[in-house]
Design a protein around this motif. Structure first.
Motif, PDB file in Angstrom:
ATOM      1  N   MET A  67      21.316   2.762  -6.206  1.00  0.00           N
ATOM      2  CA  MET A  67      21.565   3.548  -5.132  1.00  0.00           C
ATOM      3  C   MET A  67      21.082   5.170  -5.402  1.00  0.00           C
ATOM      4  N   MET A  68      21.331   5.297  -6.712  1.00  0.00           N
ATOM      5  CA  MET A  68      20.918   6.889  -7.270  1.00  0.00           C
ATOM      6  C   MET A  68      19.442   6.648  -7.166  1.00  0.00           C
ATOM      7  N   ILE A  69      19.014   6.009  -7.749  1.00  0.00           N
ATOM      8  CA  ILE A  69      17.524   5.679  -7.677  1.00  0.00           C
ATOM      9  C   ILE A  69      16.901   5.761  -6.360  1.00  0.00           C
ATOM     10  N   LEU A  70      17.456   4.976  -5.359  1.00  0.00           N
ATOM     11  CA  LEU A  70      17.022   4.902  -4.140  1.00  0.00           C
ATOM     12  C   LEU A  70      17.046   6.152  -3.423  1.00  0.00           C
ATOM     13  N   ILE A 102       8.835   4.774   7.462  1.00  0.00           N
ATOM     14  CA  ILE A 102       7.755   4.543   6.539  1.00  0.00           C
ATOM     15  C   ILE A 102       7.884   5.390   5.360  1.00  0.00           C
ATOM     16  N   ASN A 103       8.633   6.405   5.565  1.00  0.00           N
ATOM     17  CA  ASN A 103       9.039   7.437   4.249  1.00  0.00           C
ATOM     18  C   ASN A 103       9.636   6.405   3.185  1.00  0.00           C
ATOM     19  N   THR A 104      10.573   5.705   3.560  1.00  0.00           N
ATOM     20  CA  THR A 104      11.206   4.847   2.609  1.00  0.00           C
ATOM     21  C   THR A 104      10.380   3.671   2.167  1.00  0.00           C
ATOM     22  N   ILE A 105       9.328   3.073   2.680  1.00  0.00           N
ATOM     23  CA  ILE A 105       8.347   2.252   2.165  1.00  0.00           C
ATOM     24  C   ILE A 105       7.518   3.052   1.280  1.00  0.00           C
ATOM     25  N   LYS A 106       7.281   4.293   1.680  1.00  0.00           N
ATOM     26  CA  LYS A 106       6.281   4.873   0.814  1.00  0.00           C
ATOM     27  C   LYS A 106       6.935   5.356  -0.677  1.00  0.00           C
ATOM     28  N   ALA A 107       8.341   5.488  -0.526  1.00  0.00           N
ATOM     29  CA  ALA A 107       9.077   5.888  -1.718  1.00  0.00           C
ATOM     30  C   ALA A 107       9.159   4.919  -2.495  1.00  0.00           C
ATOM     31  N   VAL A 108       9.475   3.585  -2.025  1.00  0.00           N
ATOM     32  CA  VAL A 108       9.449   2.444  -3.008  1.00  0.00           C
ATOM     33  C   VAL A 108       7.964   2.117  -3.504  1.00  0.00           C
ATOM     34  N   ILE A 118       8.813  -8.601  -9.175  1.00  0.00           N
ATOM     35  CA  ILE A 118       7.943  -7.754  -8.480  1.00  0.00           C
ATOM     36  C   ILE A 118       8.500  -7.057  -7.196  1.00  0.00           C
ATOM     37  N   ILE A 119       8.570  -5.888  -7.366  1.00  0.00           N
ATOM     38  CA  ILE A 119       9.341  -5.081  -6.142  1.00  0.00           C
ATOM     39  C   ILE A 119       8.063  -5.005  -4.981  1.00  0.00           C
ATOM     40  N   SER A 120       8.486  -5.572  -3.840  1.00  0.00           N
ATOM     41  CA  SER A 120       7.799  -5.645  -2.518  1.00  0.00           C
ATOM     42  C   SER A 120       8.646  -5.400  -1.421  1.00  0.00           C
ATOM     43  N   VAL A 121       8.042  -4.959  -0.368  1.00  0.00           N
ATOM     44  CA  VAL A 121       8.916  -4.791   1.025  1.00  0.00           C
ATOM     45  C   VAL A 121       8.790  -5.517   1.907  1.00  0.00           C
ATOM     46  N   PHE A 122       9.678  -6.258   2.662  1.00  0.00           N
ATOM     47  CA  PHE A 122       9.260  -7.215   3.879  1.00  0.00           C
ATOM     48  C   PHE A 122       9.814  -6.265   5.122  1.00  0.00           C
ATOM     49  N   ILE A 123       8.997  -6.407   6.003  1.00  0.00           N
ATOM     50  CA  ILE A 123       9.295  -5.633   7.267  1.00  0.00           C
ATOM     51  C   ILE A 123       9.191  -6.607   8.587  1.00  0.00           C
ATOM     52  N   GLY A 124       8.642  -7.815   8.382  1.00  0.00           N
ATOM     53  CA  GLY A 124       8.478  -8.551   9.551  1.00  0.00           C
ATOM     54  C   GLY A 124       7.164  -8.339  10.409  1.00  0.00           C
ATOM     55  N   ASP A 125       7.038  -9.383  11.261  1.00  0.00           N
ATOM     56  CA  ASP A 125       5.738  -9.271  11.891  1.00  0.00           C
ATOM     57  C   ASP A 125       5.667  -8.149  12.884  1.00  0.00           C
ATOM     58  N   LEU A 135      12.696   1.646  -9.370  1.00  0.00           N
ATOM     59  CA  LEU A 135      13.693   0.803  -8.636  1.00  0.00           C
ATOM     60  C   LEU A 135      13.879  -0.561  -9.666  1.00  0.00           C
ATOM     61  N   ARG A 136      12.783  -1.019 -10.054  1.00  0.00           N
ATOM     62  CA  ARG A 136      12.835  -2.454 -10.954  1.00  0.00           C
ATOM     63  C   ARG A 136      13.925  -1.838 -12.036  1.00  0.00           C
ATOM     64  N   ALA A 137      13.570  -0.796 -12.632  1.00  0.00           N
ATOM     65  CA  ALA A 137      14.583  -0.446 -14.014  1.00  0.00           C
ATOM     66  C   ALA A 137      15.851  -0.250 -13.644  1.00  0.00           C
ATOM     67  N   SER A 138      16.222   0.250 -12.424  1.00  0.00           N
ATOM     68  CA  SER A 138      17.486   0.341 -11.934  1.00  0.00           C
ATOM     69  C   SER A 138      18.251  -0.719 -11.896  1.00  0.00           C
ATOM     70  N   ILE A 139      17.583  -2.101 -11.769  1.00  0.00           N
ATOM     71  CA  ILE A 139      18.433  -3.395 -11.747  1.00  0.00           C
ATOM     72  C   ILE A 139      18.339  -4.194 -12.921  1.00  0.00           C
TER      73      ILE A 139
END
Ligand code: ADP
Ligand code: MG
Length: 730
Positions: free
Chosen positions: A490-493, A377-383, A412-419, A390-394
């Motif tokens: 990776m640095m940004i993440l 959850i913290n990773t999702i929140k960070a993203v 568009i940066i979004s996160v997929f986590i599954g049902d 993150l968009r800039a990093s790529i």
């Protein structure tokens, strides 16, 4: 008159088809042969020296000059036994490729006799002239000095090039005044920041955790084509992509390439590449065909992120060298062929403890699951909070051709986590505090453990359209470009997750200090994270129009081009996080922004001149010659007294060729004018934006006409190898 194309085709046809015999030695018999592994270091160092070394490394301390001398002696002994004559500090300047400056072990003694020397000084630091590397103003030419400094975390290795062996020492590259001039230094800082932050949080669950490492397993996509075709396409040679070219009648419509049989020549190349990689300790494991014709992918076992980054850089270098030995060329560009899928580099990322736990691996017990959920959850929140970074990093000129092209994730940066996990997060979010208080008496009786059985990993659904997908026990950042150095994303993440974990821990600690139980405090904060970040979650088709609309409604940024995507590097929010996490100081941050803009500008300038040159001195002359032939035919028909209208088709053809020739030429004139205007913009940012908005679109206009000409001009006149010849030749 033979064209470059016809010469390339005959060369191609004369290639021997049967690959040479090879011995099938076990990989384990040569794996790591060219790396100065820890085991080798141990055997070449005295016991005391090795102990001192291990202690220093494990505690993240600085290696003393005395110890460095001993390590240098060990390195030299090993390297010379392997027949190495030179050494080089190996680094990753902001050019995108790697750099080396070779020095010889050989020197002359005072008495003039020859001897081989390599000491701690030579190991620890070198001073390559930094003035020809991009510095974004960090370094005025009068202080052109830059230093490479040994990175003891990444083992030295031997590169065997054209029969000559060089000892390569991985280093970071910094300016005279200590600012990072490379990809590696900030990455290492982020690895450290993540270690600190994640260790703090991991100790809520396991007090024996002393270290957390970021792990990275990249998947590298690439095209392989015949070398002769490549040399007959100046556009591929100078920009990595074809600026002209009509799609072949048969492209990837039949979807017959993905996981199909690998053509033999390519197979022979892959086997050689793998062997070279394995000798260098790059744990390549998988190889397969990709979606597009002549497109492939390879992936290693994941490693500690900074080593994985080095290995990916080495891989890209090796790919080029090894392919050439097979008369093949590897194309790493994100979009070498219009209308055909492009290439990416999926970055699979996770965090792992020194106690052997993957922090993004769902556990079997509720307690482990709480740990998993915390990091997840913290990773999702960070993203969510730093999607723009993150968009800039790529962001890269070449990746702009791929992102959002209905084959790659959108910008568009979004996160997929599954049902499954969506349900879990909903459950956590819905639960009210009162509920929890009763339950926590009895350990943690949330239903979470029931919802995440240990088959979880195979249970997660796949969403190939998502830029950032959870895939069972890791996140997969799929929007990274195939040419990219993984270090930046990776640095940004690492940085944004570290920052988020620090913030999380501060809040949880406060709840605990206020008398709340630990698990309940953690859940309370997780709920807050879910609430404030759930609009980044998206389970649907990322390629669809509907998502772009929906994302806009949600307020998610959708920045399609590099010059504006890079703005995220200079926002006050970015400055704060870079500074708080000690990743980039103000000067480094500004310099990077400047360097990336300059790189963008140069790339567009190169492509623009290329288009002009190719059109003017290859395409148009060929079309004019063919048109002359058509006109001669018309004249001959008329002379022969054929009826009026007998040459209607030829006349239409001649007209059509004229129209496209003129339009191509007009496009080029227009492009010149716009280029001139772009050059006169007063900042790198406005220049890059001008190139992006006013020069680049003309590329397509010109291409349209050239590609139409490719269809109507008789085949033997066409000077450039066609897509079908480049892509379907095996
Ligand atoms: P895909 O189906 O996406 O091709 P794979 O199972 O082949 O997935 O794995 C892709 C990459 O993910 C590999 O490089 C693998 O090493 C890496 N990977 C697996 N686990 C982790 C982890 N914990 N951290 C980082 N990378 C990982
Ligand atoms: Mg994958």
């Amino acid at each position: 008159m033979p064209t470059n194309r016809s010469t390339a085709l005959s060369l191609f046809l004369s290639r021997p088809k049967t690959p040479k015999e090879r011995d099938n030695a076990k990989i384990s018999s040569y794996y790591g042969e060219n790396v100065f592994t820890d085991n080798k270091l141990r055997s070449y160092l005295s016991n005391d020296a090795y102990k001192a070394y291990s202690h220093t490394i494990n505690n993240g301390q600085k290696i003393s000059r005395e110890l460095a001398d001993q390590i240098a002696a060990a390195l030299k002994a090993w390297a010379m036994e392997q027949g190495t004559t030179h050494y080089s500090h190996w680094f990753q300047p902001l050019t995108g490729s790697t750099a080396e400056k070779h020095d010889s072990f050989f020197t002359l003694s005072g008495s003039g006799s020859a001897l081989e020397k390599f000491d701690g000084d030579a190991l620890v630091q070198q001073e390559p002239d930094a003035s020809s590397f991009p510095s974004g103003g960090l370094r005025a030419t009068f202080e052109a000095r830059g230093y490479t400094a040994w990175d003891p975390m990444s083992p030295a290795f031997i590169m065997d090039i054209a029969g000559s062996k060089t000892l390569c020492i991985p280093t970071v590259f910094i300016s005279y005044t200590g600012e990072a001039l490379d990809h590696k230094a900030p990455l290492l800082r982020s690895v450290e920041a993540l270690d600190k932050a994640a260790t703090g949080v991991a100790r809520y669950f396991d007090r024996f955790v002393n270290k957390v490492t970021a792990t990275l397993g990249w998947e590298q996509e690439y095209f392989v084509i015949d070398k002769a075709m490549y040399y007959a396409r100046p556009d591929l040679m100078s920009s990595g992509r074809t600026v002209f070219g009509r799609g072949p009648a048969k492209g990837q419509q039949l979807e017959d390439h993905y996981f199909g049989a690998i053509p033999e020549r390519v197979y022979a190349f892959m086997v050689d590449l793998e062997r070279e990689c394995h000798k260098l300790g790059i744990p390549l494991r998988t190889r397969h065909n990709e979606v597009a014709p002549s497109q492939f992918e390879c992936a290693p076992m994941f490693e500690v992120a900074n080593i994985a980054v080095d290995h990916n850089q080495l891989l890209m270098d090796l790919m080029d060298r090894v392919a050439r030995r097979h008369n093949l060329i590897v194309l790493l560009h994100e979009k070498p062929f219009a209308g055909i899928n492009g290439s990416g580099k999926h970055n699979n990322w996770s965090m792992s403890t020194d106690t052997g736990t993957n922090l993004l691996g769902p556990g079997k017990t509720p307690r482990n699951n709480l740990q998993f959920l915390t990091f997840f959850i913290n990773t999702i929140k960070a993203v969510h909070d730093h999607a723009d970074l993150l968009r800039a990093s790529i962001a890269a000129e070449s990746n702009d051709y791929r992102l959002g092209a209905n084959e790659a994730p959108p910008a568009i940066i979004s996160v997929f986590i599954g049902d499954y996990l969506t349900k879990v997060l909903d459950a956590i979010e819905m639960r009210v505090d009162n509920d929890l208080k009763e339950e926590e008496e009895n350990e943690l009786k949330l239903d979470i453990h029931k919802m995440i059985p240990d088959v979880m990993m195979d249970n997660t659904d796949r969403n190939r359209t998502s830029p950032f997908a959870f895939t069972g026990n890791k996140f997969e950042f799929r929007a990274v470009g195939s040419t990219a150095n993984c270090a930046d994303p990776m640095m940004i993440l690492n940085m944004i997750v570290a920052n988020q974990l620090n913030d999380f821990k501060e809040k949880v600690d406060k709840h605990i200090a206020d008398g709340e139980k630990k698990d309940s405090a953690i859940l309370k904060e997780l709920r807050e994270c879910i609430k404030s970040s759930k609009n980044i979650l998206f389970e649907g088709d990322n390629y669809s129009e509907a998502w772009a609309k929906e994302a806009a409604k949600r307020g998610l940024p959708n920045i399609k081009t590099t010059p504006t995507a890079l703005d995220a590097f200079t926002t006050p929010k970015a400055t704060k996080i870079f500074k708080d996490m000690k990743i980039l100081n103000d000067k480094e941050q500004e310099a990077r922004h400047e360097i990336y803009l300059e790189k963008y500008i140069k790339k567009v300038e190169i492509e623009s001149s290329l288009i002009e040159e190719l059109a003017l001195n290859q395409i148009l002359p060929a079309c004019i010659r063919y048109q002359t032939e058509v006109l001669l035919n018309i004249k001959a028909s008329k002379d022969a007294g054929l009826s009026k209208g007998a040459c209607a088709t030829q006349e239409l053809l001649a007209e059509s060729i004229s129209a496209h020739i003129n339009a191509t030429y007009e496009g080029i004139e227009k492009m010149r004018v716009q280029r001139e205007k772009a050059e006169h913009q007063n900042s790198s940012r406005s220049k890059a934006i001008y190139f992006c908005d006013h020069v680049k679109p003309i590329f397509l206009e010109i291409r349209d006409h050239v590609d139409s000409l490719e269809l109507i001009v008789e085949d033997s006149y066409w000077p450039l190898p066609k897509y079908r010849e480049i892509l379907f030749n095996r």
